[in-house]
Design an enzyme around this catalytic site. Sequence first.
Site, PDB file in Angstrom:
ATOM      1  N   ARG A  96     -12.250  -3.451  -8.259  1.00 32.32           N
ATOM      2  CA  ARG A  96     -12.026  -4.169  -7.011  1.00 32.32           C
ATOM      3  C   ARG A  96     -13.346  -4.352  -6.283  1.00 32.32           C
ATOM      4  O   ARG A  96     -14.033  -3.391  -5.953  1.00 32.32           O
ATOM      5  CB  ARG A  96     -11.028  -3.383  -6.150  1.00 32.32           C
ATOM      6  CG  ARG A  96     -10.398  -4.235  -5.064  1.00 32.32           C
ATOM      7  CD  ARG A  96      -9.435  -3.432  -4.240  1.00 32.32           C
ATOM      8  NE  ARG A  96     -10.126  -2.374  -3.516  1.00 32.32           N
ATOM      9  CZ  ARG A  96      -9.574  -1.649  -2.549  1.00 32.32           C
ATOM     10  NH1 ARG A  96      -8.310  -1.835  -2.228  1.00 32.32           N
ATOM     11  NH2 ARG A  96     -10.254  -0.719  -1.929  1.00 32.32           N
ATOM     12  N   ASP A 145       1.180  -5.334   8.199  1.00 35.05           N
ATOM     13  CA  ASP A 145       0.041  -4.433   8.048  1.00 35.05           C
ATOM     14  C   ASP A 145      -1.210  -5.296   7.861  1.00 35.05           C
ATOM     15  O   ASP A 145      -1.311  -6.054   6.890  1.00 35.05           O
ATOM     16  CB  ASP A 145       0.248  -3.499   6.846  1.00 35.05           C
ATOM     17  CG  ASP A 145      -0.817  -2.420   6.774  1.00 35.05           C
ATOM     18  OD1 ASP A 145      -1.975  -2.697   7.168  1.00 35.05           O
ATOM     19  OD2 ASP A 145      -0.519  -1.305   6.315  1.00 35.05           O
ATOM     20  N   PHE A 169       0.856  -1.202   0.000  1.00 32.62           N
ATOM     21  CA  PHE A 169       0.000   0.000   0.000  1.00 32.62           C
ATOM     22  C   PHE A 169       0.892   1.253   0.000  1.00 32.62           C
ATOM     23  O   PHE A 169       1.920   1.275   0.662  1.00 32.62           O
ATOM     24  CB  PHE A 169      -0.874  -0.044   1.253  1.00 32.62           C
ATOM     25  CG  PHE A 169      -2.008   0.938   1.260  1.00 32.62           C
ATOM     26  CD1 PHE A 169      -3.185   0.675   0.573  1.00 32.62           C
ATOM     27  CD2 PHE A 169      -1.895   2.128   1.956  1.00 32.62           C
ATOM     28  CE1 PHE A 169      -4.236   1.588   0.587  1.00 32.62           C
ATOM     29  CE2 PHE A 169      -2.944   3.041   1.968  1.00 32.62           C
ATOM     30  CZ  PHE A 169      -4.116   2.767   1.282  1.00 32.62           C
ATOM     31  N   TYR A 208     -11.539   1.095  10.066  1.00 37.03           N
ATOM     32  CA  TYR A 208     -12.716   1.614   9.331  1.00 37.03           C
ATOM     33  C   TYR A 208     -13.066   0.756   8.120  1.00 37.03           C
ATOM     34  O   TYR A 208     -13.996   1.062   7.402  1.00 37.03           O
ATOM     35  CB  TYR A 208     -12.537   3.078   8.930  1.00 37.03           C
ATOM     36  CG  TYR A 208     -11.264   3.411   8.173  1.00 37.03           C
ATOM     37  CD1 TYR A 208     -11.156   3.128   6.824  1.00 37.03           C
ATOM     38  CD2 TYR A 208     -10.198   4.010   8.819  1.00 37.03           C
ATOM     39  CE1 TYR A 208     -10.002   3.425   6.132  1.00 37.03           C
ATOM     40  CE2 TYR A 208      -9.035   4.318   8.131  1.00 37.03           C
ATOM     41  CZ  TYR A 208      -8.939   4.016   6.789  1.00 37.03           C
ATOM     42  OH  TYR A 208      -7.794   4.303   6.109  1.00 37.03           O
ATOM     43  N   LYS A 209     -12.299  -0.325   7.891  1.00 40.17           N
ATOM     44  CA  LYS A 209     -12.581  -1.223   6.771  1.00 40.17           C
ATOM     45  C   LYS A 209     -13.490  -2.346   7.276  1.00 40.17           C
ATOM     46  O   LYS A 209     -14.662  -2.112   7.516  1.00 40.17           O
ATOM     47  CB  LYS A 209     -11.258  -1.708   6.185  1.00 40.17           C
ATOM     48  CG  LYS A 209     -10.504  -0.534   5.548  1.00 40.17           C
ATOM     49  CD  LYS A 209      -9.121  -0.855   5.066  1.00 40.17           C
ATOM     50  CE  LYS A 209      -8.533   0.389   4.403  1.00 40.17           C
ATOM     51  NZ  LYS A 209      -7.088   0.285   4.160  1.00 40.17           N
TER      52      LYS A 209
HETATM   53  C1  LIG Z   1      -6.347   1.321   4.237  1.00 40.92           C
HETATM   54  C2  LIG Z   1      -4.917   1.045   4.461  1.00 40.92           C
HETATM   55  C3  LIG Z   1      -4.116   1.971   5.118  1.00 40.92           C
HETATM   56  C4  LIG Z   1      -4.733   3.269   5.565  1.00 40.92           C
HETATM   57  O1  LIG Z   1      -3.905   4.154   6.220  1.00 40.92           O
HETATM   58  P1  LIG Z   1      -4.578   5.458   6.863  1.00 40.92           P
HETATM   59  O2  LIG Z   1      -3.510   6.065   7.652  1.00 40.92           O
HETATM   60  O3  LIG Z   1      -5.767   5.028   7.637  1.00 40.92           O
HETATM   61  O4  LIG Z   1      -5.006   6.323   5.720  1.00 40.92           O
HETATM   62  C5  LIG Z   1      -2.797   1.640   5.340  1.00 40.92           C
HETATM   63  N1  LIG Z   1      -2.285   0.455   4.903  1.00 40.92           N
HETATM   64  C6  LIG Z   1      -3.045  -0.460   4.228  1.00 40.92           C
HETATM   65  C7  LIG Z   1      -2.458  -1.759   3.780  1.00 40.92           C
HETATM   66  C8  LIG Z   1      -4.379  -0.176   3.981  1.00 40.92           C
HETATM   67  O5  LIG Z   1      -5.135  -1.059   3.325  1.00 40.92           O
END
Ligand SMILES: *Cc1c(COP(=O)(O)O)cnc(C)c1O
Length: 398
Positions: free
Chosen positions: A369, A197, A120, A222-223
Amino acid sequence: MTDLDADDPLAHLRDHFVGTDSDLVYLDGNSLGRPLRVTGERLRAFVEQEWGGRLIRGWDESWFLMPEVVGDEIGRVCLGAAPGQTVVGDSTTVLLYKAMRAAVALRPGRTEIVVDRDNFPTDRYVADGVARECGLTLRWIDVDTSAGVTAELLAEAVGEQTALVVLSHVAYRSAWLADVPALTQLAHDAGAVVLWDLSHSVGSVPMALDAWDVDLAVGCTYKYLNGGPGAPAFVYVAERLLDEVTQPVQGWMGATDPFLMGPTYAPAGGVRRMLSGTPPVVGMLGLQDMLALIDEVGMDAVRAKSVALTEHAIATSADLLPDTTLASPRDAERRGGHVTINHPLMREATAELWRRDVIPDYRDPHGLRLGLSPLSTSFAEVTRGLETVREVLDGLTP
Ligand SMILES: *Cc1c(COP(=O)(O)O)cnc(C)c1O
């Protein structure tokens, strides 16, 4: 309802979520989960009773300990983590930064951070910044964007120079499900620390962080944990590292006794030392409702529904959308909770789908997706969404 919905033992839980009684097709629960209906009541009660009624007394009564209480709950319900190792704090990005700095500080003298090119963006950017700050070099792993990091690829990248390996449990683009215990073992054999992560796996894929000997992990709420936009992230630090671990944002809330207001910083005992400032109490409300619901059914049942949904999406795509290609692992054991399908016109198609109240996500290159949040998504919803993709693609191709 299709037969799949009739046979789904978790089908009734869909009604617990706001908006599931409309015709809108929501296939992006892996970016922002739908709210639970009870969360509305929890938020109102919080404003009127706890915030409005208890006022500043709320800190002593419960808010101060919420990062640890909610962290332990995430650990128990979702992570396979014993209490005292998980705390809820800042955004995912900020916790990734703190955890990466903590990790490299555990391996002084080593010179490299290993990260894959399809991780990411925020993970790659933060790793780059930490490398620059600490005088380290990034070693990149090249991966197939329809798959992810394998043991073979990691084995080639790690060595006695590796301080830290940063990996995602589920790849945000392809949904590749990494073999956490095997990759963690490989990194440990090279003497490196691993940071996982969990943003795209927590609440969707069961895990056993303690048993897998994971060092550090960070994840999003939040996911698949439905905490609401900008809900705070969590960090896990294995108990065996808690006495040694240090982090760079030495705020008062992570210090031994915040209300002593002492002259110098001394880190709190335990995982609380990963905190920096005042805990985001309001942001921790919604995710507690989702944790309670997941706890009721158990992560294994959540995963079984998730696998069934992704299998259904893949089969229906093969049937209705033979002009697309699957850009996710076909093997369910290597696949997380979403499915990506490619077609040259997907960017244009996504814009039209959103106009028609069918909400998937678009990821370069050419990927649609489909995020299938297990407890709020029905099989019929997936079918309806893919039928609309067919209509939209037909409208775009002359
Ligand atoms: C959604 C996501 C993030 C989000 O980071 P934020 O700081 O909440 O914007 C980070 N890493 C991964 C792998 C994600 O899927």
